[in-house]
Scaffold this motif. Structure first.
Motif, PDB file in Angstrom:
ATOM      1  N   GLN A  65      11.910  36.732  59.141  1.00 12.89           N
ATOM      2  CA  GLN A  65      10.652  36.016  59.112  1.00 12.89           C
ATOM      3  C   GLN A  65       9.795  36.410  57.911  1.00 12.89           C
ATOM      4  OE1 GLN A  65       9.685  37.162  63.246  1.00 12.89           O
ATOM      5  NE2 GLN A  65       9.179  35.013  63.540  1.00 12.89           N
ATOM      6  N   ASN A  96       4.732  39.343  62.853  1.00 15.44           N
ATOM      7  CA  ASN A  96       6.031  39.091  62.232  1.00 15.44           C
ATOM      8  C   ASN A  96       6.651  40.396  61.750  1.00 15.44           C
ATOM      9  OD1 ASN A  96       7.424  36.725  62.022  1.00 15.44           O
ATOM     10  ND2 ASN A  96       6.135  35.856  60.414  1.00 15.44           N
ATOM     11  N   ASP A 129      16.003  30.589  63.341  1.00 18.44           N
ATOM     12  CA  ASP A 129      14.876  29.999  64.069  1.00 18.44           C
ATOM     13  C   ASP A 129      13.548  30.525  63.540  1.00 18.44           C
ATOM     14  OD1 ASP A 129      12.882  30.036  66.612  1.00 18.44           O
ATOM     15  OD2 ASP A 129      14.303  28.387  66.773  1.00 18.44           O
ATOM     16  N   THR A 149      13.473  34.350  67.254  1.00 13.72           N
ATOM     17  CA  THR A 149      14.092  34.645  68.546  1.00 13.72           C
ATOM     18  C   THR A 149      15.330  33.771  68.717  1.00 13.72           C
ATOM     19  OG1 THR A 149      12.638  33.037  69.623  1.00 13.72           O
ATOM     20  CG2 THR A 149      11.949  35.337  69.675  1.00 13.72           C
ATOM     21  N   ASP A 150      16.277  34.261  69.495  1.00 14.12           N
ATOM     22  CA  ASP A 150      17.512  33.525  69.724  1.00 14.12           C
ATOM     23  C   ASP A 150      17.248  32.411  70.743  1.00 14.12           C
ATOM     24  OD1 ASP A 150      20.012  32.554  70.194  1.00 14.12           O
ATOM     25  OD2 ASP A 150      20.939  34.496  70.626  1.00 14.12           O
ATOM     26  N   LYS A 151      17.335  31.171  70.301  1.00 17.46           N
ATOM     27  CA  LYS A 151      17.102  30.029  71.175  1.00 17.46           C
ATOM     28  C   LYS A 151      18.384  29.222  71.383  1.00 17.46           C
ATOM     29  CE  LYS A 151      12.177  29.580  70.329  1.00 17.46           C
ATOM     30  NZ  LYS A 151      11.064  28.668  69.984  1.00 17.46           N
ATOM     31  N   THR A 169      10.811  31.202  64.902  1.00  9.50           N
ATOM     32  CA  THR A 169      10.140  32.197  65.734  1.00  9.50           C
ATOM     33  C   THR A 169      10.823  33.556  65.663  1.00  9.50           C
ATOM     34  OG1 THR A 169      11.460  31.668  67.694  1.00  9.50           O
ATOM     35  CG2 THR A 169       9.442  30.382  67.346  1.00  9.50           C
ATOM     36  N   LYS A 183      19.910  30.344  66.170  1.00 11.67           N
ATOM     37  CA  LYS A 183      19.974  31.806  66.180  1.00 11.67           C
ATOM     38  C   LYS A 183      18.703  32.417  65.591  1.00 11.67           C
ATOM     39  CE  LYS A 183      24.085  32.530  67.965  1.00 11.67           C
ATOM     40  NZ  LYS A 183      24.233  33.267  69.244  1.00 11.67           N
ATOM     41  N   GLU A 184      18.437  33.680  65.941  1.00 11.68           N
ATOM     42  CA  GLU A 184      17.176  34.316  65.551  1.00 11.68           C
ATOM     43  C   GLU A 184      17.013  34.476  64.044  1.00 11.68           C
ATOM     44  OE1 GLU A 184      18.629  38.961  66.240  1.00 11.68           O
ATOM     45  OE2 GLU A 184      17.133  38.044  67.551  1.00 11.68           O
ATOM     46  N   LYS A 216      10.223  40.885  62.003  1.00 10.79           N
ATOM     47  CA  LYS A 216      11.640  40.689  61.721  1.00 10.79           C
ATOM     48  C   LYS A 216      11.839  40.399  60.241  1.00 10.79           C
ATOM     49  CE  LYS A 216      12.890  39.042  66.329  1.00 10.79           C
ATOM     50  NZ  LYS A 216      13.771  40.166  66.610  1.00 10.79           N
TER      51      LYS A 216
END
Length: 356
Positions: free
Chosen positions: A254, A249, A162, A166-168, A164, A158-159, A251
């Motif tokens: 992050q 960055n 993760d 982002t939701d992967k 990055t 989940k973001e 978010k």
């Protein structure tokens, strides 16, 4: 007059839709009638209701797979490409086949073992040469059983976890138990098979492995390994200087301090471990023959261009935290075998069949 109006305000279902609903109801009733309502009912008998494919759905899956099969063989030059793949031709320019190792990895060793990747390789071809022996759960001279490399739990993709931001989730496994059976020989995809020998061997191999006394613990250990590997790669990414210095960055997750991010990750990992422990206990209780899902992702929906059979537990309890975005690709092994065998039957010359 009023009676006619009344009928118009209630749209009628199509005959096909009504048939489907009726077939599903009858199917479930028949299954329930066959079950014993005892307090000590075994786990694997409960799972049969989730794992058996109703006839109406089986027909739909077969029609969908048959289209993939026919479309593949309509491609001009497909046989030439399959022959080039089978002989590991690195100079051939593949235009139809897909799922090879990315070009940027050709000439490199990325698994810590084996020769550098070649342009004709996929991540599953010559598996034993490229990966540590512990990645292989069981082997015959014809096929290998491996655990899906990705963790089964979407919460580790989940973001907010993760690196990055982002939701992967789509990168996660498709079930708590997500294994793969792959042929040792270079075989492209289920739609490329012209006989059932390879698939029948893969199915028999897994069923034999499943019956071994230590198979469940072997599977559970491999699944736990995917969780640890995912956790470690997240922490490693967190600790890279650029992870917190990237000007793009924006978010909150992050930009949080490293200690805070790892604490949040540990909290998520604790929940993942608890769920995995519950699934492991359930898996250990499963006796008898394997009754989960075996199937394939047909070309061009597959991401790895080497034949691999997905082996999954499809009971809802095993799917709670797994990705479902790939479910539409699934073609049950029984469907694939039906198409192959029917194709072979229709290709036979009736005159030669009756010559004796």
């Amino acid at each position: 007059m009023s009676s006619s109006s009344s009928h118009q305000t209630h749209p009628r279902r199509s005959p096909l839709e009504s048939l489907r609903k009726f077939s599903l109801v009858v199917f479930v009733i028949q299954l329930l009638k066959g079950r014993k309502s005892t307090s000590n009912e075994k786990v694997h008998t409960v799972e049969e209701i989730d794992n058996v494919v109703p006839p109406i759905l089986q027909t739909q899956k077969k029609e969908a797979y048959l289209k993939y099969y026919n479309d593949f063989w309509k491609e001009p030059g497909v046989k030439t490409e399959l022959e080039a793949y089978a002989r590991a031709d690195v100079d051939f320019e593949y235009k139809i086949l897909k799922g090879f190792v990315p070009k940027q990895l050709v000439g490199k060793v990325t698994t810590g073992k084996g020769p550098p990747w070649k342009g004709s390789d996929t991540f599953f071809t010559d598996f034993e040469a490229h990966y540590p022996s512990e990645r292989i759960l069981h082997a015959t001279d014809k096929s290998l059983i491996i655990c899906n490399h990705a963790c089964h739990d979407v919460r580790l993709y989940k973001e907010d976890v993760d690196p990055t931001g982002t939701d992967k989730s789509l990168a996660a496994g498709m079930s708590y138990m997500h294994l793969l059976v792959i042929p040792v020989a270079r075989v492209y995809n289920a739609v490329a098979l012209e006989d059932d020998v390879c698939i029948e061997e893969m199915i028999a191999h897994f069923k034999t492995f499943w019956r071994l006394p230590d198979s469940k613990e072997t599977i559970i250990n491999a699944i736990n390994g995917t969780m640890v590997r995912r956790y470690d790669e997240i922490v490693t990414a967190y600790k890279k200087p650029q992870a917190n210095a990237d000007p793009s960055n924006t978010k909150e997750a992050q930009s949080a301090p490293l200690e805070q991010r790892i604490k949040q990750l540990d909290d998520v990992m604790s929940k993942c471990r608890q769920y995995a422990s519950e699934c492991a206990d359930r898996l250990r209780k499963m006796d008898g023959e394997f009754n989960g899902y075996m199937g394939f992702h047909p070309h061009p929906t597959t991401s790895v261009g080497h034949l691999h059979m997905h082996v999954l537990m499809k009971n809802k309890k095993f799917l709670t935290h797994s990705t479902r975005v790939h479910d539409h690709k699934n073609a049950p092994a029984s469907v694939v075998l039906d198409v192959i065998n029917e194709k072979n039957t229709s290709d036979k010359n009736p005159d030669t069949q009756s010559s004796d």
